[in-house]
Design a protein around this motif. Structure first.
Motif, PDB file in Angstrom:
ATOM      1  N   ALA A  89      -0.301   4.096   8.543  1.00 11.55           N
ATOM      2  CA  ALA A  89       0.962   3.418   8.876  1.00 11.55           C
ATOM      3  C   ALA A  89       1.051   1.992   8.328  1.00 11.55           C
ATOM      4  O   ALA A  89       2.135   1.407   8.292  1.00 11.55           O
ATOM      5  N   ASP A  90      -0.064   1.417   7.882  1.00  9.78           N
ATOM      6  CA  ASP A  90      -0.056   0.050   7.359  1.00  9.78           C
ATOM      7  C   ASP A  90       0.747  -0.024   6.063  1.00  9.78           C
ATOM      8  O   ASP A  90       0.683   0.884   5.231  1.00  9.78           O
ATOM      9  N   LYS A 136       0.837  -1.201   0.000  1.00 11.66           N
ATOM     10  CA  LYS A 136       0.000   0.000   0.000  1.00 11.66           C
ATOM     11  C   LYS A 136       0.870   1.248   0.000  1.00 11.66           C
ATOM     12  O   LYS A 136       1.950   1.264   0.598  1.00 11.66           O
ATOM     13  N   ALA A 137       0.403   2.288  -0.671  1.00 11.54           N
ATOM     14  CA  ALA A 137       1.106   3.569  -0.675  1.00 11.54           C
ATOM     15  C   ALA A 137       1.266   4.079   0.756  1.00 11.54           C
ATOM     16  O   ALA A 137       0.334   4.009   1.558  1.00 11.54           O
ATOM     17  N   ALA A 138       2.447   4.572   1.046  1.00  7.40           N
ATOM     18  CA  ALA A 138       2.748   5.083   2.387  1.00  7.40           C
ATOM     19  C   ALA A 138       1.877   6.296   2.707  1.00  7.40           C
ATOM     20  O   ALA A 138       1.514   7.079   1.824  1.00  7.40           O
ATOM     21  N   SER A 139       1.521   6.423   3.957  1.00  4.61           N
ATOM     22  CA  SER A 139       0.790   7.575   4.500  1.00  4.61           C
ATOM     23  C   SER A 139      -0.632   7.716   3.993  1.00  4.61           C
ATOM     24  O   SER A 139      -1.235   8.780   4.132  1.00  4.61           O
ATOM     25  N   GLN A 140      -1.201   6.681   3.397  1.00  3.08           N
ATOM     26  CA  GLN A 140      -2.601   6.722   2.973  1.00  3.08           C
ATOM     27  C   GLN A 140      -3.440   5.870   3.899  1.00  3.08           C
ATOM     28  O   GLN A 140      -3.077   4.732   4.186  1.00  3.08           O
ATOM     29  N   ALA A 198      -0.475  -0.262  -4.253  1.00  3.90           N
ATOM     30  CA  ALA A 198      -1.897   0.054  -4.399  1.00  3.90           C
ATOM     31  C   ALA A 198      -2.121   1.408  -3.738  1.00  3.90           C
ATOM     32  O   ALA A 198      -1.489   1.742  -2.730  1.00  3.90           O
ATOM     33  N   THR A 199      -3.035   2.175  -4.309  1.00  2.00           N
ATOM     34  CA  THR A 199      -3.239   3.541  -3.857  1.00  2.00           C
ATOM     35  C   THR A 199      -4.684   3.982  -4.087  1.00  2.00           C
ATOM     36  O   THR A 199      -5.384   3.398  -4.912  1.00  2.00           O
TER      37      THR A 199
END
Length: 111
Positions: free
Chosen positions: A98-99, A57-61, A78-79
């Motif tokens: 954070a995931d 997963k895209a960071a900070s989303q 993924a975003t």
């Protein structure tokens, strides 16, 4: 029925330019699936055409259940960002910023 080919849950395709990575999306035009193996471009591979997967997963989303999810082929994540990315499915669970992975259902969305 003479014209039936297969159920279509998994199909064989030639790995696209850049090859494929097992467990990550393969996008060939409008055909989207999850690669079953890592292979060089042109090698025949099976891709899964449906189902639910955990993807990087895209960071900070943060994701909300039901959000449209896109594939960022440049960063291989993924975003929820649609611009420049390909729609691949829908989030099936909330994900915190954070995931590092998110859960998606591969396939078309209805909205």
């Amino acid at each position: 029925m003479k014209n039936f080919l297969q159920p279509g849950h998994s199909i064989d395709v030639a790995a696209p330019s850049g090859g494929s990575t097992s467990g990550l999306p393969v996008i060939i035009g409008s055909l989207i699936g999850i690669a079953s193996v890592t292979a060089a471009a042109g090698a025949m591979i099976a891709i899964q055409m449906g189902g639910c997967y955990q993807l990087p997963k895209a960071a900070s989303q943060a994701w909300a259940t039901g959000a449209k999810i896109y594939w960022d082929a440049t960063n291989k994540v993924a975003t929820t960002t649609s611009s420049g990315n390909t729609l691949i499915g829908t989030a099936i669970a909330d994900a915190a910023a954070a995931d590092t992975v998110g859960s998606i259902r591969l396939g078309p969305t209805t909205v």
